[in-house]
Design a protein around this motif. Structure first.
Motif, PDB file in Angstrom:
ATOM      1  N   GLU A  51     -21.648  42.241 -56.960  1.00  0.00           N
ATOM      2  CA  GLU A  51     -20.743  41.544 -57.878  1.00  0.00           C
ATOM      3  C   GLU A  51     -20.189  42.488 -58.948  1.00  0.00           C
ATOM      4  N   LYS A  57     -17.722  37.062 -58.648  1.00  0.00           N
ATOM      5  CA  LYS A  57     -18.932  36.345 -58.249  1.00  0.00           C
ATOM      6  C   LYS A  57     -18.901  36.044 -56.753  1.00  0.00           C
ATOM      7  N   LEU A  58     -20.067  35.973 -56.161  1.00  0.00           N
ATOM      8  CA  LEU A  58     -20.209  35.652 -54.748  1.00  0.00           C
ATOM      9  C   LEU A  58     -21.134  34.451 -54.620  1.00  0.00           C
ATOM     10  N   LYS A  59     -20.683  33.434 -53.900  1.00  0.00           N
ATOM     11  CA  LYS A  59     -21.527  32.277 -53.617  1.00  0.00           C
ATOM     12  C   LYS A  59     -22.213  32.500 -52.268  1.00  0.00           C
ATOM     13  N   LEU A  60     -23.510  32.263 -52.256  1.00  0.00           N
ATOM     14  CA  LEU A  60     -24.265  32.354 -51.012  1.00  0.00           C
ATOM     15  C   LEU A  60     -24.621  30.957 -50.522  1.00  0.00           C
ATOM     16  N   LEU A  62     -26.660  27.740 -49.588  1.00  0.00           N
ATOM     17  CA  LEU A  62     -27.895  27.179 -50.139  1.00  0.00           C
ATOM     18  C   LEU A  62     -28.924  26.911 -49.043  1.00  0.00           C
ATOM     19  N   ASP A 147     -12.951  32.056 -50.602  1.00  0.00           N
ATOM     20  CA  ASP A 147     -12.974  32.725 -51.914  1.00  0.00           C
ATOM     21  C   ASP A 147     -12.826  34.240 -51.821  1.00  0.00           C
ATOM     22  N   TYR A 151     -17.421  36.041 -44.478  1.00  0.00           N
ATOM     23  CA  TYR A 151     -18.856  35.829 -44.281  1.00  0.00           C
ATOM     24  C   TYR A 151     -19.165  35.925 -42.789  1.00  0.00           C
ATOM     25  N   SER A 174     -22.874  24.680 -46.787  1.00  0.00           N
ATOM     26  CA  SER A 174     -23.717  24.572 -47.989  1.00  0.00           C
ATOM     27  C   SER A 174     -23.234  25.468 -49.119  1.00  0.00           C
ATOM     28  N   ILE A 175     -22.185  26.249 -48.884  1.00  0.00           N
ATOM     29  CA  ILE A 175     -21.609  27.074 -49.949  1.00  0.00           C
ATOM     30  C   ILE A 175     -20.770  26.214 -50.887  1.00  0.00           C
ATOM     31  N   ASP A 176     -20.378  25.035 -50.472  1.00  0.00           N
ATOM     32  CA  ASP A 176     -19.547  24.154 -51.305  1.00  0.00           C
ATOM     33  C   ASP A 176     -20.361  23.573 -52.448  1.00  0.00           C
ATOM     34  N   TYR A 177     -20.502  24.342 -53.514  1.00  0.00           N
ATOM     35  CA  TYR A 177     -21.184  23.877 -54.728  1.00  0.00           C
ATOM     36  C   TYR A 177     -20.489  24.397 -55.943  1.00  0.00           C
TER      37      TYR A 177
END
Length: 177
Positions: A51, A57-60, A62, A147, A151, A174-177
């Motif tokens: 990052e 930022k990177l979302k991983l 869940l 984003d 992936y 599950s990345i949709d948060y």
């Protein structure tokens, strides 16, 4: 482009070799020693490096596959220039070598192009983007973009009865948060 594919295949082969070697050689060093020697660290530390490098930022995901893991490591691959820079998370099981799962992320602008000969099926994610399911070098791989990142979720083919394409889709969603 070809270099990126070659690096991906080399990475898969290296990971596969390390897993088999560590399992087959009773006197080998534990994963806690082997992986840091080749640049792995905690997922959190590697994520922070990634990052900071990309200033984003990177979302991983869940979720993880519904199989057991004994270890997880992260690595930020900061190679010459930005074209092959990537972030990876590796989940392994020191008792079950087939239980290994990997997340690899890179900027979309430096994505690894998909080769039709490996594509098995495409899916639509909750957010409307397309995910491509492929088989490459002993792994089932789900590739998608979101984003500004590409992936790649990779799972050993030997657990395909437990980790189906739909399982990988659930993980991607599950990345949709």
């Amino acid at each position: 482009m070809t270099r990126s594919i070659s690096l991906l295949l080399i990475s898969f082969c290296l990971f596969f070799f390390l897993t088999i070697y560590a399992t087959a050689n009773d006197k080998s060093s534990p994963y806690e020693e082997i992986y840091p020697e080749i640049g792995y660290k905690t997922v959190e530390a590697a994520l922070e490096d990634f990052e900071q490098h990309f200033k984003q930022k990177l979302k991983l995901p869940l979720r993880v596959p519904p199989i057991s893991f004994t270890h997880h490591f992260g690595r930020f691959n900061d190679l010459d220039g930005d074209i092959n820079d990537s972030f990876e998370v590796t989940f392994i099981n020191d008792q079950l070598p087939e239980n290994h799962y990997k997340i690899n992320v890179r900027p979309i602008k430096n994505n690894i192009p998909l080769r039709e000969k490996y594509v098995v099926k495409t899916f639509e994610l909750k957010n409307g983007s397309v995910a491509t399911y492929m088989t490459i070098s002993g792994f089932n791989v789900l590739v998608f973009e979101r984003d500004d990142w590409q992936y790649m979720l990779s799972i050993d083919k030997r657990v395909s009865d437990k980790v189906t394409p739909e399982t990988l889709i659930d993980i991607a969603n599950s990345i949709d948060y």
